[in-house]
Design a protein around this motif. Structure first.
Motif, mmCIF file in Angstrom:
data_model
loop_
_atom_site.group_PDB
_atom_site.id
_atom_site.type_symbol
_atom_site.label_atom_id
_atom_site.label_comp_id
_atom_site.label_asym_id
_atom_site.label_seq_id
_atom_site.Cartn_x
_atom_site.Cartn_y
_atom_site.Cartn_z
ATOM 1 N N ALA B 360 0.825 -1.211 0.000
ATOM 2 C CA ALA B 360 0.000 0.000 0.000
ATOM 3 C C ALA B 360 0.859 1.260 0.000
ATOM 4 O O ALA B 360 0.508 2.260 -0.622
ATOM 5 N N ALA B 361 2.002 1.222 0.723
ATOM 6 C CA ALA B 361 2.872 2.398 0.813
ATOM 7 C C ALA B 361 4.317 1.930 0.679
ATOM 8 O O ALA B 361 4.749 1.030 1.400
ATOM 9 N N TYR B 363 8.191 3.386 0.676
ATOM 10 C CA TYR B 363 8.973 4.552 1.065
ATOM 11 C C TYR B 363 10.393 4.496 0.524
ATOM 12 O O TYR B 363 11.007 3.438 0.478
ATOM 13 N N ARG B 369 6.655 4.289 9.657
ATOM 14 C CA ARG B 369 5.703 4.758 10.657
ATOM 15 C C ARG B 369 4.785 5.877 10.147
ATOM 16 O O ARG B 369 3.806 6.225 10.784
ATOM 17 N N PHE B 370 5.113 6.446 8.983
ATOM 18 C CA PHE B 370 4.272 7.537 8.474
ATOM 19 C C PHE B 370 2.976 7.053 7.810
ATOM 20 O O PHE B 370 2.136 7.891 7.436
ATOM 21 N N ASP B 372 -0.332 6.498 7.798
ATOM 22 C CA ASP B 372 -1.325 6.926 8.786
ATOM 23 C C ASP B 372 -2.150 8.045 8.162
ATOM 24 O O ASP B 372 -1.608 8.942 7.512
ATOM 25 N N PHE B 374 -3.596 10.600 9.413
ATOM 26 C CA PHE B 374 -3.270 11.954 9.869
ATOM 27 C C PHE B 374 -1.951 12.416 9.258
ATOM 28 O O PHE B 374 -1.843 13.543 8.773
ATOM 29 N N GLU B 375 -0.946 11.522 9.231
ATOM 30 C CA GLU B 375 0.353 11.881 8.648
ATOM 31 C C GLU B 375 0.229 12.164 7.146
ATOM 32 O O GLU B 375 0.984 12.946 6.593
ATOM 33 N N PHE B 376 -0.732 11.485 6.487
ATOM 34 C CA PHE B 376 -0.939 11.718 5.058
ATOM 35 C C PHE B 376 -1.787 12.975 4.815
ATOM 36 O O PHE B 376 -2.023 13.364 3.676
ATOM 37 N N GLY B 377 -2.290 13.563 5.894
ATOM 38 C CA GLY B 377 -3.045 14.806 5.740
ATOM 39 C C GLY B 377 -4.530 14.618 5.523
ATOM 40 O O GLY B 377 -5.225 15.532 5.088
ATOM 41 N N PHE B 378 -5.063 13.410 5.822
ATOM 42 C CA PHE B 378 -6.487 13.178 5.589
ATOM 43 C C PHE B 378 -7.354 13.715 6.730
ATOM 44 O O PHE B 378 -8.569 13.817 6.583
ATOM 45 N N ARG B 392 -6.892 1.467 -0.599
ATOM 46 C CA ARG B 392 -5.615 0.855 -0.254
ATOM 47 C C ARG B 392 -4.812 1.856 0.548
ATOM 48 O O ARG B 392 -4.726 3.020 0.169
ATOM 49 N N PRO B 394 -3.864 4.140 4.046
ATOM 50 C CA PRO B 394 -4.670 4.882 5.023
ATOM 51 C C PRO B 394 -5.977 5.340 4.389
ATOM 52 O O PRO B 394 -5.992 5.861 3.279
#
Lengths: 415, 415
Positions: B360-361, B363, B369-370, B372, B374-378, B392, B394
Motif C-alpha cells: 500500500a505504501a 517509502y 511509521r508515516f 497513517d 493523519f500523517e498523510f493529511g487526511f 488501499r 490509510p
C-alpha cells in the motif's frame, strides 16, 4: 499441487513482470495476439466444432449452441475487440493524488495493476479473449475458468494466445486456463487469498451467487438487474411509451432491460391501456397488480415472486402506484441496485428520485438500456458492478486497477 | 427476529434519511453529540468502572485494562475527535466524473454514502465514538459490535449518542449497538447481504481473519503489518540507523512499525554491528539469519516463522541479503502488502523498488511509521486497508463512500 494452485502461482510470477511493462509493450502484444487469432481461425473453428458436437449430444438448447458457435466473422470481431482495447488509454501509472507534507515527505498515489484476476464465466468463448485483453492491458495476469461446454474452444484459443505472447514482452504465463471441469476447481479458486487478488464472475445469477456466497477472495459482483421504470403523473405520454418499450424489448436478455413498469395512478387511468396495447403489439406478456387488471383486463396477475424475478424475456410486471413514494418503496424492496428510471416533467420529482433511489445508475427521461461501458464512453466493459465497494455501475479499465502510495523522503522519522 | 437483524433493519431505514441530509445538518448533530458526551462524562465513567471491575475479576492484563479505562481527559479527547471530524470536508455529493454523450445524455458520477456500515472491534470504547463520527459524517448508518469487555461503557456511550441525536436531524436509529456478547452475533452480521453494505473489522489479526474468512458481505480488510526496511549498499549510515530505529521502536505496537530489517551484504559487513548495537541499546531483541549471526554473534537465530510474525513488540528480525532482488523476493514472500521502505542513495534502485514492491505504501528514505491517515493529511483515519479493492493504505472519509451515476435525458432510447 492442484492445477488451480500451480497455474495461479505461474500467473502471479508473471504479474510482477507485467507490472513493469510500458503501454507500448502491452499494446504490441495485444495486436500480435489479435493477428494470431485471425490467422488461426480454422483451428479455432475446428476446436469449437468439438464443443458443438458435444453440446448437441448432450441436448444443449439451440440458443445456447448459437452463443457457443464460432465462425470466421465472429473470430474477426473478437480479434477486433482486442484491437479496440489497444486504442484505449492505459490507466496504469496515472497519478490520482499528490501531497507535499509539511515535514517534506512527497506522497504520490499512483494507479497500479490489481495483480492476478480470476474470471469465472459460462459458455461464450468470446469472453475468454475479451477478459485476456482487458486484464493484460491493465497489467494484470488472468486465471480463466470458463464453462466446460466451451472447453475445447477455450483451450485452443489460449494455446494460440500463449504462442503469440511468447514472441512479445508479456510472459505467456500471464494467461492461465483452468481446464478441470469439476465444480471443485471453482471452489478452490474462491479461497485462493494471497494468490488471487480478485475474482469476477460473469454469467447467470446462480454462478454469481455461488461466487459471492463462497469466496474469501475479494469479489466484484456483476450482473443481476431487476430494473424499473416509473412513469410519473406529469410524464409525457409519447416519451414514456418510447422509453418503456425500449427498456423492455430492445434487448430483453440483458441485465439493464426493464422488468417492472411502475405507473402513477392518475397517468395510469388516462394512458395505461394505450401503453399496454403497445407492449402487446411488441409481443410482451404483462403481469400486473389488481389496479393494473382493472385497466388492462387481459393482463395476468403479478405475484411478489414475479416482482422479484429477472425475466430477461418478453415478460413485464406492471404496478400502479399512488405516488412517487410508493414507487421508490417498491424499488427499494425489489430492485437489485442496478438501473432505475423516472419519466417525469416535474424537475423536483426527478431530482428527489435520483437522490433517493439507491442504484448504480438512476435515469431521468432516458431508457435504462444505456447502462453500459460503451454507451458511457469507456470504450470497454468488464461488466456492470452492482456492489458499492471499489466500482459501481459499468466498469471500464480503471476498475481493473488498484493504487499505491509512493513516498519519497530524505531521512524523515516520526516524532 | 434476532437482535442483529432487527437493529440492522432500523439502521437501514435511517440510512435513507441520512442520505438526504446536508453537511451542515450532519455537522450540527456531531457537535451536539460531542457536547453530550462531555456533559455526561460522569455516567460514562461509572459505566466504564463496571467494565473495569469485571475485567479485573476475569484477570484481564493491566495493559488491556489501561486501554479500556476512561477518565475525564480521555472522554474530552474522544469528544474532540468528533469535533475534528466536523472540520473535515464532506465527500458526499462530490462530482467524480461528468460526461456529455453524443446522444445528448448528461451523465454525472457522484459520491454517495455506502449505506449501512458494520464495525466489528475489540475493547477500546473510543472506537465506538470514532466510528460513529466517521460514519455519520459520510451519511452512513453504523452497526457497532464491540468487544464484550467494554459492553457497559459502549452501552452507555450509545445511549448518550441516541439521546443527543434525538434533538438533531440525524435519526437515532442510524447508530446501533449489538449487545449480544456471543460470537454468533458476529457470524450473523457477516452474512447480512442486502442489509449491511460493508463490514470493517478493527482489531487483532484473529478478529480480522475471522471476518475475512466468513463474511459474504463485502469487507474492507485492515491492519496486519509485517513491514520491512531494506538498507541498500549505498545507504547513508546515519540516515539508515535513524529510520530503522524509528520504524521499530517509536511505537512497536502498531501495524506500520517494522518487523524485519533487510541489509545489503556489503553494507552489513561495514555497519551491521553498529546498527545492531543501537537496537540493543533501545532494548530490542534481535533474531537474524546465519550471515547476521556471523556479524552480530549475540543475535538469536531467526526461523521462517519469525519472518512471518507480526511481533508488535521490541523484537526485530534481521536478514542479510545479496542484493535488492533478494530483498524484494523476501518482501514478496513474507510481507503483508502494508508498508515497505528502501534506504538508498541510488535513485534508480529506489525507483525500481517503489515500482516493483507490492504494498500500500512504499517509502524511499523515510520511516514506515508515516503510514497513517493523519500523517498523510487526511484529517481522519478509518483504518489502513491492506487489500487492493476499493481503498488501499490509510483510509480517510472518501473510503466510506460509494458512487452513483445520475443520468439526465430528454427521451433518449437505445438504438
Amino acid at each position: 499441487m492442484s492445477e488451480v494452485i500451480q497455474k495461479t502461482k505461474l500467473a502471479k510470477q508473471a504479474a510482477s513482470t507485467l507490472n513493469s511493462l510500458t503501454t507500448a509493450q502491452k499494446d504490441e502484444a495485444l495486436l500480435i495476439t489479435a493477428e494470431a487469432l485471425i490467422a488461426n481461425s480454422d483451428v479455432i473453428i475446428a476446436a469449437n466444432e468439438e464443443d458443438l458436437v458435444r453440446g448437441r449430444e448432450n441436448g444443449t438448447s439451440s440458443s445456447l449452441l448459437d452463443r457457443l458457435a464460432l465462425n470466421h466473422d465472429r473470430i474477426r470481431s473478437i480479434a477486433e475487440g482486442l484491437q479496440q482495447i489497444v486504442e484505449l488509454p492505459d490507466p496504469v501509472g496515472d497519478i490520482l493524488e499528490q501531497m507535499d507534507r509539511p515535514n517534506g515527505l512527497h506522497i504520490v498515489k499512483r494507479r497500479v495493476p490489481l495483480g492476478v484476476i480470476g474470471i469465472i464465466y459460462e459458455a461464450r468463448p468470446n469472453v475468454t479473449v475479451d477478459a485476456v485483453g482487458l486484464c493484460l492491458k491493465t497489467g494484470n495476469s488472468v486465471v480463466l475458468r470458463g464453462g466446460s461446454s466451451a472447453l475445447s474452444s477455450n483451450r485452443k484459443i489460449v494455446e494460440i494466445i500463449h504462442d503469440a505472447l511468447a514472441t512479445t514482452s508479456i510472459p505467456s504465463h500471464a494467461v492461465q486456463l483452468i481446464e478441470d471441469p469439476n465444480r471443485s476447481s471453482v471452489d478452490e479458486m474462491l479461497k485462493l487469498n494471497g494468490l488471487l487478488d480478485v475474482v469476477i464472475p460473469r454469467g447467470g445469477s446462480s454462478l454469481i451467487q455461488n461466487v459471492v456466497q463462497n469466496a474469501t477472495v475479494p469479489v466484484i459482483e456483476t450482473g443481476a438487474g431487476i430494473c424499473h421504470t416509473f412513469i410519473d403523473e406529469s410524464a409525457d405520454l409519447e416519451m414514456s411509451t418510447a422509453i418503456a418499450i425500449n427498456a423492455k424489448v430492445q434487448r430483453p436478455s440483458v441485465c439493464n432491460s426493464m422488468e417492472t413498469l411502475l405507473v402513477h395512478e392518475t397517468f395510469a387511468a388516462s394512458h395505461l391501456n394505450e401503453i399496454a396495447q403497445s407492449f402487446r403489439e411488441a409481443g410482451v406478456e404483462l403481469r400486473g397488480c389488481a389496479k393494473t387488471k382493472e385497466i388492462v383486463e387481459w393482463a395476468l396477475l403479478a405475484s411478489d415472486e414475479d416482482y422479484a424475478t429477472e425475466y430477461n424475456d418478453y415478460i413485464l410486471n406492471i404496478k400502479v402506484v399512488h405516488d412517487m413514494d410508493e414507487a421508490m418503496a417498491h424499488i427499494a424492496r425489489f430492485g437489485t441496485k442496478h438501473s432505475e428510471c423516472i419519466v417525469t416533467e416535474n424537475r423536483s420529482h426527478a431530482e428527489r428520485f435520483q437522490q433517493e433511489v439507491d442504484a448504480a445508475a438512476v435515469y431521468h427521461n432516458a431508457s435504462t438500456r444505456f447502462t453500459d461501458g460503451f454507451e458511457f464512453g469507456f470504450g470497454a466493459e468488464i461488466g456492470i458492478s452492482t456492489q458499492k465497494l471499489h466500482a459501481r455501475g459499468p466498469m471500464g479499465l480503471p476498475a481493473l486497477t488498484s493504487s499505491k502510495y509512493i513516498i519519497d523522503g530524505h531521512g524523515q522519522i516520526r516524532q
